[in-house]
Scaffold this motif. Structure first.
Motif, short mmCIF file in Angstrom:
data_model
loop_
_atom_site.label_atom_id
_atom_site.label_comp_id
_atom_site.label_asym_id
_atom_site.label_seq_id
_atom_site.Cartn_x
_atom_site.Cartn_y
_atom_site.Cartn_z
N THR A 98 0.84 -1.20 0.00
CA THR A 98 0.00 0.00 0.00
C THR A 98 0.87 1.25 0.00
OG1 THR A 98 -1.75 -1.16 1.20
CG2 THR A 98 -1.78 1.25 1.28
N VAL B 145 -3.16 5.98 1.62
CA VAL B 145 -4.41 5.73 2.33
C VAL B 145 -5.21 7.02 2.25
CG1 VAL B 145 -5.50 5.21 4.53
CG2 VAL B 145 -3.42 3.99 3.85
N ALA C 109 -12.38 7.53 1.14
CA ALA C 109 -13.11 6.95 0.01
C ALA C 109 -13.93 8.03 -0.68
CB ALA C 109 -14.01 5.82 0.51
N TRP D 108 -8.65 4.28 -10.46
CA TRP D 108 -7.31 4.59 -10.02
C TRP D 108 -6.31 4.07 -11.05
CZ3 TRP D 108 -7.34 7.08 -5.24
CH2 TRP D 108 -8.55 7.00 -4.53
N THR E 25 -6.47 -1.39 -8.45
CA THR E 25 -7.67 -1.72 -7.68
C THR E 25 -7.48 -1.23 -6.25
OG1 THR E 25 -8.10 -3.68 -9.01
CG2 THR E 25 -9.17 -3.57 -6.86
N ALA E 26 -8.39 -0.38 -5.80
CA ALA E 26 -8.30 0.13 -4.44
C ALA E 26 -8.89 -0.88 -3.46
CB ALA E 26 -9.02 1.47 -4.34
N ARG E 27 -8.32 -0.94 -2.28
CA ARG E 27 -8.84 -1.80 -1.21
C ARG E 27 -9.51 -0.92 -0.16
NH1 ARG E 27 -3.68 -4.25 -1.38
NH2 ARG E 27 -3.20 -3.37 0.66
N VAL E 28 -10.65 -1.35 0.33
CA VAL E 28 -11.37 -0.63 1.36
C VAL E 28 -10.84 -1.07 2.72
CG1 VAL E 28 -13.59 -0.12 2.41
CG2 VAL E 28 -13.41 -0.44 -0.08
N ALA E 29 -10.33 -0.09 3.50
CA ALA E 29 -9.83 -0.40 4.84
C ALA E 29 -11.01 -0.60 5.80
CB ALA E 29 -8.93 0.72 5.34
#
Length: 343
Positions: free
Chosen positions: A315, A318, A321, A328, A338-342
C-alpha cells in the motif's frame, strides 16, 4: 518584503507557455545536430527528432552562442547572435521553425559582459528589441539571482512580453514579473518543496538544473514531486555529459505525464492552486507524495517518489473513500489499479 501574489498568479495568463515548459535543454547553435557546416543550413528537424527519439522531446530551449566565446574580440553578447549563420534573419527563421514544432526559444543574458562594444542603449532595451525582432520568447539571466523589473518593463514597452528565468532562481519580489527560474537544488532524503511554486499557487516554473549529474534520478524525483521542469543539458560548453538510456526513458515518462497533467485539457492538475506537498496520505517510510486536486474536486493526481534504497511494495496511499466511486491508475506504468477498502 513586498509581495503581490495576485500579480504573480496573473502573469502566466500574459505568457502562459512558461507554466508548461517542462523540458528545456541549454544548447549551442554550433551543435552538429542543429547546424550543418557543410551545407551552411540549420537542421532543426534533425535536432528535434534526435531528442524525441532519445527522451521524448523538449518544450523550450536555451540557445547559447555567447560564453565561452565572449572576450576573443570586441563583440558583445548580442553581436554573437548577429554573427550567427544568416545573421538575425537566420535566427528569426530558425526560431520560427522551432515554434512550428511547439518549442519556445530562450536567449542567454550575460550581465557580466561589460568590457566589450556597447550598444548605445541599455541592455534591457537592446535585449527586448532583439528578441522581438527574432521572435524569441524570453531569456535566462546568467549568474543572476533575480531579473530586475526593468527587463520586464522593457519587454512591455515593445509589446513583446518575455519569460524571465534567472539562473539563481529568483526572489519573492521578482515573482511579480518573473515566472521561471533555474533550480540548483539539494536532494535530501526528505524532498524539499519548491517555495516559489507554492507561493504562486502552482504557476511558477522552476527548471531543476544539475549540469554534471551522471545519474539524474535525484533531479527527476525533485521535479516530479514539485511539478517542476528539468534542464536536459548535455553539451556543457563543449564538454559532453550525455543522458544515459535509463535516464532518458525516465525523462520520457516524466515529461509525458507532465505534459498530460499540466495541460489545460487535463484541467492542469500540476498547476493546481490546491497543491499539497508532503501529503500525509503517503504511508511508506521512504515514499513521499504531493497531492494535486482539481478545482472542482473531481480528480486528484498524486506524484510519488521513493527516496529509499529498496523497492517499496504494498500500500502506497491511504485516502478517504470518494463518494460515487472512482478509478485509479498508475500513470508511470500505464496500468489501472484496484483500491482496497480499509476496515
Amino acid at each position: 518584503m513586498r509581495h503581490a501574489h495576485g500579480t504573480a498568479t496573473a502573469l502566466p495568463q500574459v505568457i502562459p507557455w512558461t507554466q508548461t515548459s517542462w523540458m528545456q535543454p541549454q544548447m549551442h547553435p554550433y551543435d552538429r545536430s542543429f547546424y550543418d557546416p557543410t551545407s551552411g543550413e540549420y537542421t532543426v528537424g534533425r535536432y528535434l527528432a534526435d531528442l524525441r527519439a532519445r527522451y521524448g522531446g523538449i518544450d523550450s530551449l536555451l540557445l547559447w552562442p555567447t560564453y565561452t566565446n565572449i572576450g576573443i574580440d570586441d563583440r558583445n553578447q548580442f553581436d554573437y547572435f548577429r554573427t550567427m549563420p544568416g545573421g538575425l534573419e537566420g535566427v528569426r527563421r530558425v526560431t520560427a521553425e522551432l515554434h512550428a514544432e511547439g518549442v519556445k526559444v530562450m536567449w542567454p543574458y550575460n550581465p557580466w559582459d561589460t568590457g566589450t562594444r556597447r550598444e548605445g542603449s541599455s541592455d534591457q532595451v537592446a535585449l527586448a528589441a532583439l528578441l522581438k525582432q527574432t521572435g524569441g520568447d524570453g531569456f535566462n539571466g546568467d549568474t543572476m539571482g533575480s531579473v530586475g523589473l526593468a527587463f520586464w518593463n522593457a519587454s512591455l514597452a515593445v509589446h513583446h512580453p518575455l519569460g524571465l528565468e534567472p539562473e539563481g532562481g529568483g526572489t519573492d519580489e521578482a515573482l511579480n514579473w518573473a515566472t521561471m527560474g533555474w533550480g540548483y537544488w539539494r536532494y535530501p532524503a526528505v524532498p524539499a518543496v519548491n517555495r516559489f511554486k507554492f507561493l504562486t499557487r502552482g504557476r511558477f516554473m522552476a527548471h531543476v538544473c544539475d549540469r554534471w549529474a551522471k545519474d539524474r534520478t535525484d533531479n527527476l524525483q525533485a521535479a516530479w514531486f514539485n511539478g517542476a521542469g528539468y534542464e536536459t543539458w548535455e553539451n556543457v560548453w563543449g564538454t559532453w555529459n550525455g543522458i544515459t538510456p535509463r535516464d532518458a526513458e525516465a525523462i520520457r515518462r516524466v515529461a509525458h505525464m507532465q505534459r498530460f497533467f499540466g495541460a489545460d485539457a487535463s484541467g492542469g492538475l500540476l498547476l493546481s492552486a490546491g497543491w499539497e506537498p508532503h501529503t500525509p496520505e503517503a504511508v511508506q517510510p521512504a515514499v513521499f507524495a504531493s497531492r494535486w486536486p482539481d478545482a472542482r474536486g473531481r480528480r486528484v493526481l498524486w506524484t510519488l517518489v521513493n527516496r529509499g534504497d529498496a523497492v517499496a511494495n504494498g500500500t502506497q496511499l491511504v485516502v478517504a473513500a470518494p463518494s460515487g466511486g472512482a478509478r485509479w491508475f498508475d500513470c508511470y506504468r500505464g496500468t489501472e489499479l484496484t483500491a482496497r477498502v480499509a476496515l
